[in-house]
Design an enzyme around this catalytic site. Structure first.
Site, PDB file in Angstrom:
ATOM      1  N   ASP A  64       0.842  -1.201   0.000  1.00 21.41           N
ATOM      2  CA  ASP A  64       0.000   0.000   0.000  1.00 21.41           C
ATOM      3  C   ASP A  64       0.877   1.250   0.000  1.00 21.41           C
ATOM      4  OD1 ASP A  64      -1.830   2.019   0.624  1.00 21.41           O
ATOM      5  OD2 ASP A  64      -2.978   0.736   1.989  1.00 21.41           O
ATOM      6  N   ASP A 129      -7.281  15.350 -16.312  1.00 17.10           N
ATOM      7  CA  ASP A 129      -7.911  16.617 -16.729  1.00 17.10           C
ATOM      8  C   ASP A 129      -9.128  16.951 -15.863  1.00 17.10           C
ATOM      9  OD1 ASP A 129      -9.653  14.645 -17.689  1.00 17.10           O
ATOM     10  OD2 ASP A 129      -9.780  15.455 -19.729  1.00 17.10           O
ATOM     11  N   GLU A 130      -9.629  15.944 -15.117  1.00 15.16           N
ATOM     12  CA  GLU A 130     -10.841  16.183 -14.324  1.00 15.16           C
ATOM     13  C   GLU A 130     -10.609  17.191 -13.193  1.00 15.16           C
ATOM     14  OE1 GLU A 130     -13.359  12.881 -13.487  1.00 15.16           O
ATOM     15  OE2 GLU A 130     -12.549  11.698 -15.141  1.00 15.16           O
ATOM     16  N   TYR A 152     -13.691  12.054  -6.673  1.00 15.40           N
ATOM     17  CA  TYR A 152     -12.476  11.549  -7.343  1.00 15.40           C
ATOM     18  C   TYR A 152     -11.607  12.722  -7.798  1.00 15.40           C
ATOM     19  CZ  TYR A 152      -9.565  10.198 -11.318  1.00 15.40           C
ATOM     20  OH  TYR A 152      -8.503  10.055 -12.196  1.00 15.40           O
ATOM     21  N   ASN A 182      -8.511   7.988 -21.033  1.00 15.94           N
ATOM     22  CA  ASN A 182      -7.722   6.968 -21.742  1.00 15.94           C
ATOM     23  C   ASN A 182      -8.601   5.833 -22.232  1.00 15.94           C
ATOM     24  OD1 ASN A 182      -4.378   6.761 -20.502  1.00 15.94           O
ATOM     25  ND2 ASN A 182      -5.704   8.525 -20.343  1.00 15.94           N
TER      26      ASN A 182
HETATM   27  P1  NAD Z   1      -6.709   1.723 -12.377  1.00 15.02           P
HETATM   28  O1  NAD Z   1      -7.836   1.837 -11.423  1.00 15.02           O
HETATM   29  O2  NAD Z   1      -6.824   0.807 -13.544  1.00 15.02           O
HETATM   30  O3  NAD Z   1      -5.393   1.292 -11.595  1.00 15.02           O
HETATM   31  C1  NAD Z   1      -5.046   1.794 -10.332  1.00 15.02           C
HETATM   32  C2  NAD Z   1      -4.018   0.864  -9.719  1.00 15.02           C
HETATM   33  O4  NAD Z   1      -3.627   1.419  -8.446  1.00 15.02           O
HETATM   34  C3  NAD Z   1      -4.539  -0.543  -9.452  1.00 15.02           C
HETATM   35  O5  NAD Z   1      -3.611  -1.497  -9.900  1.00 15.02           O
HETATM   36  C4  NAD Z   1      -4.687  -0.588  -7.936  1.00 15.02           C
HETATM   37  O6  NAD Z   1      -4.503  -1.890  -7.389  1.00 15.02           O
HETATM   38  C5  NAD Z   1      -3.591   0.376  -7.502  1.00 15.02           C
HETATM   39  N1  NAD Z   1      -3.838   0.936  -6.163  1.00 15.02           N
HETATM   40  C6  NAD Z   1      -4.986   1.508  -5.707  1.00 15.02           C
HETATM   41  N2  NAD Z   1      -4.834   1.898  -4.427  1.00 15.02           N
HETATM   42  C7  NAD Z   1      -3.549   1.605  -4.091  1.00 15.02           C
HETATM   43  C8  NAD Z   1      -2.789   1.791  -2.905  1.00 15.02           C
HETATM   44  N3  NAD Z   1      -3.317   2.357  -1.806  1.00 15.02           N
HETATM   45  N4  NAD Z   1      -1.504   1.380  -2.883  1.00 15.02           N
HETATM   46  C9  NAD Z   1      -0.950   0.788  -3.987  1.00 15.02           C
HETATM   47  N5  NAD Z   1      -1.636   0.585  -5.130  1.00 15.02           N
HETATM   48  C10 NAD Z   1      -2.923   0.991  -5.182  1.00 15.02           C
HETATM   49  O7  NAD Z   1      -6.409   3.215 -12.841  1.00 15.02           O
HETATM   50  P2  NAD Z   1      -5.859   3.767 -14.236  1.00 15.02           P
HETATM   51  O8  NAD Z   1      -6.996   4.059 -15.124  1.00 15.02           O
HETATM   52  O9  NAD Z   1      -4.753   2.911 -14.706  1.00 15.02           O
HETATM   53  O10 NAD Z   1      -5.277   5.170 -13.762  1.00 15.02           O
HETATM   54  C11 NAD Z   1      -3.913   5.306 -13.343  1.00 15.02           C
HETATM   55  C12 NAD Z   1      -3.657   6.750 -12.975  1.00 15.02           C
HETATM   56  O11 NAD Z   1      -3.904   7.589 -14.096  1.00 15.02           O
HETATM   57  C13 NAD Z   1      -4.535   7.269 -11.851  1.00 15.02           C
HETATM   58  O12 NAD Z   1      -3.756   8.085 -11.014  1.00 15.02           O
HETATM   59  C14 NAD Z   1      -5.612   8.071 -12.558  1.00 15.02           C
HETATM   60  O13 NAD Z   1      -6.089   9.108 -11.743  1.00 15.02           O
HETATM   61  C15 NAD Z   1      -4.818   8.611 -13.742  1.00 15.02           C
HETATM   62  N6  NAD Z   1      -5.604   8.922 -14.941  1.00 15.02           N
HETATM   63  C16 NAD Z   1      -6.441   7.983 -15.465  1.00 15.02           C
HETATM   64  C17 NAD Z   1      -7.147   8.282 -16.629  1.00 15.02           C
HETATM   65  C18 NAD Z   1      -8.061   7.263 -17.283  1.00 15.02           C
HETATM   66  O14 NAD Z   1      -8.756   7.600 -18.230  1.00 15.02           O
HETATM   67  N7  NAD Z   1      -8.085   6.007 -16.832  1.00 15.02           N
HETATM   68  C19 NAD Z   1      -7.031   9.535 -17.223  1.00 15.02           C
HETATM   69  C20 NAD Z   1      -6.150  10.476 -16.655  1.00 15.02           C
HETATM   70  C21 NAD Z   1      -5.453  10.146 -15.521  1.00 15.02           C
END
Ligand code: NAD
Length: 331
Positions: A64, A129-130, A152, A182
């Site tokens: 974590d 971007d949110e 969020y 994404n």
């Molecule tokens: P996701 O939910 O697919 O993956 C998140 C990962 O973080 C998971 O593997 C989860 O197990 C891990 N995680 C969660 N809490 C944790 C903790 N306390 N300690 C360790 N690991 C932990 O998310 P994603 O879509 O891959 O997004 C990744 C990042 O990119 C995030 O920070 C998100 O805010 C950012 N982001 C996502 C998007 C999108 O469209 N998905 C767009 C812009 C930015």
């Protein structure tokens, strides 16, 4: 050649795992080692790392980012952090914001503290971007104020501000990226594209929020990951870089594309009550990363969506076990 040891948090999730696979893949840089630190929440999937599990320089640690002892130990053995770990689903943050504040805010601060204590080099903070809120027309430059609406987005905005404060106060080399929505393979099937695709592949209807006219800019994960690498290797400390895809679509237009790709029609669409506080439109101005670092999105949307649908069509064993957690029965 000196090896740069990179700690990738959240590297078992959608974007983080693509980043780790890319760094250690055939076209990745020759001089990096990657440790993934991931708690393996419902969104983290060890199978996402199968391709690189046996690669030289790869290590996986289940843990974590809110655990200061573990984080301190890992950070002391690394040169850089690329920080993806987060609770990432807006709808879940509306149902309960606890985990969002804990992981996204306290977890980020725990990593930053360790980075400071151990004299870490670059810390790339992956944001969204949110954090800017909603914009009726035009696009946000990085200098625009943060006006997040969902829990969020608020937790991501808080983590951005803390990360930037560690740069301004302590001189830590923090770089922030803010990317638009994404899409691509390995995305957990609660998010709109894989949710719709997996339902349509199973012959089930898809739920469209409100009037379906909310607008998002879609960027393929290949482009996002390339943007992040440009920032890690060539960005400037203390700077924010928006990353976009130049693909603005209303949810209705997106749904039309997905229906076509899945060979379904509009009678598979059910309009459902809108998400609470649903942001109407997001749009980032990404001229800074384009002008400074040469970033341009390369993936053409129709081709990217077709490839993505095809991946879900051919990877049922990956997503079928995730369907109950994705809450499909509620849609
Ligand atoms: P996701 O939910 O697919 O993956 C998140 C990962 O973080 C998971 O593997 C989860 O197990 C891990 N995680 C969660 N809490 C944790 C903790 N306390 N300690 C360790 N690991 C932990 O998310 P994603 O879509 O891959 O997004 C990744 C990042 O990119 C995030 O920070 C998100 O805010 C950012 N982001 C996502 C998007 C999108 O469209 N998905 C767009 C812009 C930015």
């Amino acid at each position: 050649m000196t090896t740069t040891r990179i700690l990738v948090t959240g590297g078992a999730g959608f974007i983080g795992s693509h980043y780790a696979r890319t760094l250690l893949g055939p076209d990745g840089p020759p001089d990096v080692a990657v440790t993934v630190l991931d708690k393996l929440t419902y969104a983290g999937n060890p199978a996402n790392l199968d391709e690189i599990r046996d690669s030289d320089g790869f290590a996986f640690v289940r843990g974590d980012i809110c655990d200061p002892e573990l984080v301190g130990r890992l950070v002391s053995d690394h040169d850089q952090i690329v920080h993806f770990a987060a609770e990432s689903h807006v709808d879940r943050s509306i149902l309960g914001a606890d985990a969002f504040v804990r992981t996204n805010v306290l977890g980020t601060q725990t990593l930053l503290d360790a980075a400071l204590r151990h004299g870490l080099g670059t810390f790339v903070h992956i944001s969204s971007d949110e954090v800017y809120g909603s914009i009726p027309e035009g696009s946000w430059p990085e200098t625009d104020p943060l006006l997040p609406n969902s829990p969020y987005a608020a937790s991501k905005a808080a983590s951005d501000l803390i990360a930037l404060a560690y740069h301004r106060t302590h001189g830590l080399d923090v770089r922030v990226t803010r990317c638009s929505n994404n899409y691509g393979h390995h995305q957990f099937p609660e998010k709109v594209i894989p949710l719709f695709v997996t339902r349509l592949l199973d012959g089930q209807p898809v739920p469209l929020y409100g009037d379906g006219l909310n607008v998002r800019d879609w960027v393929h994960i290949d482009d996002h990951v390339r943007g992040i690498e440009l920032v890690r290797t060539g960005g400037r400390p203390g700077e924010i870089y928006n990353i976009g895809g130049d693909n603005e679509l209303s949810n209705r237009e997106l749904t039309g594309l997905l229906l076509d790709e899945c060979g379904a029609d509009w009678d598979m669409v059910t309009y459902v009550e809108d998400r609470k506080g649903h942001d109407r439109r997001y749009s980032v101005d990404f001229s800074k990363i384009r002008d400074e670092l040469g970033y341009v999105p390369r993936k053409e949307l129709a081709a990217g969506v077709a490839e993505t649908v095809d991946w879900y069509r051919t990877h049922r064993p990956w997503w079928e076990p995730l369907v109950p957690e994705a809450g499909r029965q509620a849609a």
